[in-house]
Write an enzyme that holds these catalytic residues in place. Structure first.
Site, PDB file in Angstrom:
ATOM      1  N   ASP A   1      97.707 -11.975  26.221  1.00 44.37           N
ATOM      2  CA  ASP A   1      97.103 -10.648  26.135  1.00 44.37           C
ATOM      3  C   ASP A   1      98.052  -9.687  25.432  1.00 44.37           C
ATOM      4  O   ASP A   1      98.938 -10.105  24.683  1.00 44.37           O
ATOM      5  CB  ASP A   1      96.748 -10.159  27.551  1.00 44.37           C
ATOM      6  CG  ASP A   1      95.471  -9.344  27.583  1.00 44.37           C
ATOM      7  OD1 ASP A   1      95.468  -8.241  27.008  1.00 44.37           O
ATOM      8  OD2 ASP A   1      94.471  -9.796  28.175  1.00 44.37           O
TER       9      ASP A   1
ATOM     10  N   HIS B   1      95.724  -3.284  28.890  1.00 44.24           N
ATOM     11  CA  HIS B   1      94.709  -4.336  28.957  1.00 44.24           C
ATOM     12  C   HIS B   1      95.216  -5.553  29.724  1.00 44.24           C
ATOM     13  O   HIS B   1      94.564  -6.054  30.652  1.00 44.24           O
ATOM     14  CB  HIS B   1      94.294  -4.719  27.541  1.00 44.24           C
ATOM     15  CG  HIS B   1      93.081  -5.589  27.450  1.00 44.24           C
ATOM     16  ND1 HIS B   1      93.144  -6.967  27.514  1.00 44.24           N
ATOM     17  CD2 HIS B   1      91.774  -5.283  27.293  1.00 44.24           C
ATOM     18  CE1 HIS B   1      91.923  -7.471  27.386  1.00 44.24           C
ATOM     19  NE2 HIS B   1      91.070  -6.470  27.249  1.00 44.24           N
TER      20      HIS B   1
ATOM     21  N   SER C   1      86.322  -8.921  29.053  1.00 40.37           N
ATOM     22  CA  SER C   1      87.757  -9.065  29.293  1.00 40.37           C
ATOM     23  C   SER C   1      88.071  -9.044  30.772  1.00 40.37           C
ATOM     24  O   SER C   1      89.085  -9.592  31.210  1.00 40.37           O
ATOM     25  CB  SER C   1      88.527  -7.931  28.608  1.00 40.37           C
ATOM     26  OG  SER C   1      88.637  -8.143  27.232  1.00 40.37           O
TER      27      SER C   1
END
Length: 520
Positions: A61, A274, A445
């Site tokens: 990521d 994220h 996600s």
């Protein structure tokens, strides 16, 4: 993979669902009236007094905040590496890889922003075809270049228009707040406000909806509009900018896709929002009174930084997969994707390597609201190999919401009867973000790490099961959905059966999966 709520609202489409209770994705449909995956029920009824073994889950990521209060104790620690001695103690050619590795940085710094793959491909081809005013003798590939250039021009024009629209909306919202003279402007304040012009009336109409879930206009702007402006600004200035190429900071030979040993041990990087959110969904410490409850209670999260703000590069993803496998990951979460993959072969080889080592790969289906069975909507990485065959120990995940009705499939989620395996919660998911903070995010996600967490949970309590057995258990035990759900497919929303847009026609369930695992 991002989807901006404000963009949806401004375009006149449905806004994403209101924030639910923080742990809804782990709750049970019958007991709690939300379509979670029954994780808490599984812990309370099936896993009491059962022993488990730690499972390493790699999160490929943007990076993870390794100091986060709810994550630092569950991070994977390389047992053969000594922290801070600037030596490659385990001789794997990655120096001081204590919690993992970054393939998008070096001692010189980090890649935060990068181009879209479309931009990179076009830039490379422009070296040959230039401005089209002076063509080479061999014009093979010219038509494809012209098509690519047309797509790029459309995307850049659209991004500039969206940036302008969002910027104007932000200014109009500020104007309303100032003219109302009500501080942060609540819903009650707004009801009595008379708009000065058409632009303010447009803002008021949107705020009347949004302030039903936000306490005031300033909070809404900070959470939704400011992020949207930043997103489209990044698109114009970095992702679609042919003059921008940050790769030099990495210091690798980028054209050598076989190159393995480059990067840095800075696995947090400049923007770990994220990745930190994804990691928390998988394995944030349970029952510690802090933040959130991870799906899995005995994981070690390996950080592999390879995804910038922009499109990830095939070379980095291939190396990230190989690194994770070599250091013992048994589950790999991949919450990223893009529509072009110029070096897909090297990614395929890494995926095959992972499968040989009994690793289960979990991938997010994407947030464009498209049918990815359609050859025009292909996103990478994907299980299908470039030549022939496909990865078997691979789960493609779509995003679902908390209501067991026609809105179950998230409006942004990609889908495909032959492509998407299963759905999992991906709307209003509360999880960790940098600075030991927490917030809600939406996206496939978020759905992918729900499944990665479930896979890790099964492998920790039933360690003899293979990657393929775990995949089969997750898919076979998923809860079938028999009522219609709504999808858009680029047009007006229409009703379909979940089995028409997904291989299983189902949503994953931890309780049922663990029951099935116990029978193996």
């Amino acid at each position: 993979m991002k989807k901006w709520n404000a963009v949806l609202a401004l375009c006149g489409t449905l806004a994403l669902a209101h924030a639910q209770k923080p742990n809804w994705h782990n709750l049970d449909l019958q007991r709690d009236s939300v379509f979670g995956i029954s994780t808490e029920k599984a812990y309370n009824e099936l896993l009491k007094n059962k022993k488990s073994t730690p499972v390493v889950v790699a999160v490929i990521d943007s990076g993870i905040d390794t100091a986060h209060e709810d994550l630092r104790s569950v991070l994977w620690v390389n047992p053969k590496e000594k922290a801070g001695n600037q030596k490659d103690d385990d001789k794997n050619r990655y120096t001081d890889d204590i919690n993992g590795w970054s393939f998008i940085g070096s001692e010189k710094g980090n890649v935060q922003y990068d181009n879209l793959e479309l931009t990179r491909i076009l830039r490379k081809q422009m070296a040959r075809f230039g401005s089209l005013s002076s063509l080479p003798e061999d014009t093979t590939g010219l038509y494809a270049f012209q098509q690519l250039k047309s797509e790029y021009d459309r995307e850049l024009a659209k991004a500039k228009m969206q940036l302008m629209g969002m910027t104007q909306f932000a200014a109009a919202l500020d104007s309303v707040v100032v003219h109302a003279n009500k501080g942060r402007l609540t819903l009650e304040d707004l009801k009595g406000y008379k708009a000065a012009n058409g632009q303010e009336r447009h803002v008021k109409t949107i705020l009347m909806k949004e302030l039903q879930r936000y306490p005031d206009a300033v909070t809404f702007k900070e959470k939704e509009i400011d992020g949207g402006v930043e997103h489209f600004k990044d698109m114009v200035e970095y992702q679609l900018n042919l003059e921008y190429d940050p790769r030099a900071v990495v210091g690798d030979d980028y054209n050598n896709v076989k190159e393995r040993y480059y990067g840095s041990n800075d696995v947090t990087g400049p923007d770990a929002d994220h990745g930190t959110h994804v990691a928390g969904i998988i394995g944030a410490v349970r029952n510690n009174g802090l933040g959130i409850e991870g799906v899995a209670d005995n994981v070690q999260i390996m950080v592999v930084r390879a995804v910038p703000n922009g499109d990830e590069r095939d070379k980095d993803i291939a190396n990230a997969i190989r690194y994770a496998v070599d250091k013992g990951a048994k589950v790999i979460n991949m919450s990223f994707g893009k529509p072009y993959s110029p070096d897909k072969k090297v990614v395929d080889e890494a995926v095959k390597y992972a499968l040989k080592k009994d690793v289960l790969l979990i991938h997010a289906a994407g947030n464009e609201g498209l049918n990815i069975d359609d050859s025009a909507n292909i996103f990478y990485p994907r299980r299908q190999y470039e030549k022939k065959g496909e990865a078997n120990a691979w789960i493609e995940v779509g995003a679902s919401g908390y209501k067991d009705d026609e809105t179950l499939v998230a409006s942004f989620s990609n889908y495909g009867k032959n492509t998407v395996d299963v759905f999992a919660p991906g709307v209003s998911i509360y999880s960790s973000v940098p600075g030991s903070k927490y917030t809600y995010h939406d996206g496939t996600s978020m759905a992918s790490p729900v499944v990665a967490g479930l896979a890790a949970l099964i492998r920790s309590y039933y360690p003899k099961l293979s990657a393929m057995e775990v995949k089969d258990i997750i898919l076979q035990s998923a809860v079938k959905v028999t009522h219609p759900v709504m999808v858009a497919d680029g047009g007006a929303p229409h009703a379909v059966q979940l089995s028409d847009i997904c291989r299983t026609g189902a949503v994953v369930n931890a309780y049922a999966a663990l029951q099935l695992a116990a029978q193996k």
